[in-house]
Design a protein around this motif. Structure first.
Motif, PDB file in Angstrom:
ATOM      1  N   ARG A  17      -8.551 -11.092   4.105  1.00  9.63           N
ATOM      2  CA  ARG A  17      -7.615 -10.363   3.317  1.00  9.63           C
ATOM      3  C   ARG A  17      -6.908  -9.502   4.825  1.00  9.63           C
ATOM      4  O   ARG A  17      -7.657  -8.672   6.035  1.00  9.63           O
ATOM      5  CB  ARG A  17      -7.975  -8.970   2.710  1.00  9.63           C
ATOM      6  N   ASN A  18      -5.591  -9.547   5.415  1.00  8.51           N
ATOM      7  CA  ASN A  18      -4.565  -9.305   6.115  1.00  8.51           C
ATOM      8  C   ASN A  18      -4.033  -7.972   5.778  1.00  8.51           C
ATOM      9  O   ASN A  18      -3.775  -8.055   4.478  1.00  8.51           O
ATOM     10  CB  ASN A  18      -4.404  -9.947   6.519  1.00  8.51           C
ATOM     11  N   ASP A  19      -3.582  -7.266   7.171  1.00 12.34           N
ATOM     12  CA  ASP A  19      -2.587  -6.099   6.783  1.00 12.34           C
ATOM     13  C   ASP A  19      -1.377  -6.561   7.389  1.00 12.34           C
ATOM     14  O   ASP A  19      -1.815  -6.553   9.211  1.00 12.34           O
ATOM     15  CB  ASP A  19      -3.108  -5.111   7.199  1.00 12.34           C
ATOM     16  N   LYS A  29       0.699  -0.995  -0.230  1.00 11.54           N
ATOM     17  CA  LYS A  29       0.231   0.368  -0.234  1.00 11.54           C
ATOM     18  C   LYS A  29       0.663   1.587  -0.321  1.00 11.54           C
ATOM     19  O   LYS A  29       0.448   2.541  -0.840  1.00 11.54           O
ATOM     20  CB  LYS A  29      -0.837   0.030   1.126  1.00 11.54           C
ATOM     21  N   VAL A  55       2.284  -3.973   8.638  1.00 10.48           N
ATOM     22  CA  VAL A  55       3.902  -3.195   8.328  1.00 10.48           C
ATOM     23  C   VAL A  55       5.341  -4.063   8.661  1.00 10.48           C
ATOM     24  O   VAL A  55       5.355  -5.044   9.322  1.00 10.48           O
ATOM     25  CB  VAL A  55       3.614  -2.566   9.609  1.00 10.48           C
ATOM     26  N   TYR A  78       3.960  -0.777   3.720  1.00  7.28           N
ATOM     27  CA  TYR A  78       2.440  -1.242   4.690  1.00  7.28           C
ATOM     28  C   TYR A  78       1.937  -2.020   3.269  1.00  7.28           C
ATOM     29  O   TYR A  78       1.663  -1.826   2.532  1.00  7.28           O
ATOM     30  CB  TYR A  78       1.531   0.256   4.429  1.00  7.28           C
ATOM     31  N   CYS A  79       1.731  -3.247   4.019  1.00  4.15           N
ATOM     32  CA  CYS A  79       1.664  -4.766   3.164  1.00  4.15           C
ATOM     33  C   CYS A  79       0.743  -5.275   3.695  1.00  4.15           C
ATOM     34  O   CYS A  79      -0.130  -4.746   4.668  1.00  4.15           O
ATOM     35  CB  CYS A  79       2.914  -5.829   2.832  1.00  4.15           C
ATOM     36  N   THR A  80      -0.395  -5.793   2.102  1.00  6.29           N
ATOM     37  CA  THR A  80      -1.060  -6.641   2.620  1.00  6.29           C
ATOM     38  C   THR A  80      -1.334  -8.693   1.845  1.00  6.29           C
ATOM     39  O   THR A  80      -0.582  -8.440   1.200  1.00  6.29           O
ATOM     40  CB  THR A  80      -3.065  -6.475   1.465  1.00  6.29           C
ATOM     41  N   TYR A  81      -1.946  -9.445   2.535  1.00 11.70           N
ATOM     42  CA  TYR A  81      -1.874 -10.138   1.730  1.00 11.70           C
ATOM     43  C   TYR A  81      -2.671 -11.003   2.553  1.00 11.70           C
ATOM     44  O   TYR A  81      -3.800 -10.495   3.253  1.00 11.70           O
ATOM     45  CB  TYR A  81      -0.334 -11.131   2.693  1.00 11.70           C
TER      46      TYR A  81
END
Length: 93
Positions: A76-78, A55, A80, A67-70
């Motif tokens: 869907r999770n965030d 992100k 850092v 700042y990532c999502t997976y």
């Protein structure tokens, strides 16, 4: 028997600054990009997840923060992920 144990979601309660294993690559202009990360849950099991999107990226005092999502188990999770450039160490942000 361990091979009969069904897959389950990890219970991860890591504080900020907890070390994490990350597989990273460089894009075409030479920027560092995390691709996968591994975390250990409270039962000492290791789980590997693919970073789907990044992100935002911030750099401050030789620390790059991603700042990532997976996606994991249908959600869907965030997360850092912080990379300390001087110590070459990844931690949860």
């Amino acid at each position: 028997m361990p091979f009969l144990k069904p897959d389950h979601s990890p219970i991860i309660r890591h504080p900020q600054g907890h070390p994490v294993a990350v597989i990273a690559a460089f894009n075409t202009i030479g920027d560092l990009v995390p691709r996968y990360f591994c975390v250990e849950d409270d039962n000492s099991e290791i789980f590997k997840f693919k970073v789907d999107t990044i992100k935002a990226i911030k750099e401050k005092h030789m620390v790059k923060t991603f700042y990532c999502t997976y996606f994991a188990y249908g959600y869907r999770n965030d997360i850092v992920l912080c990379f300390d450039v001087i110590n070459t160490k990844w931690v949860i942000g």
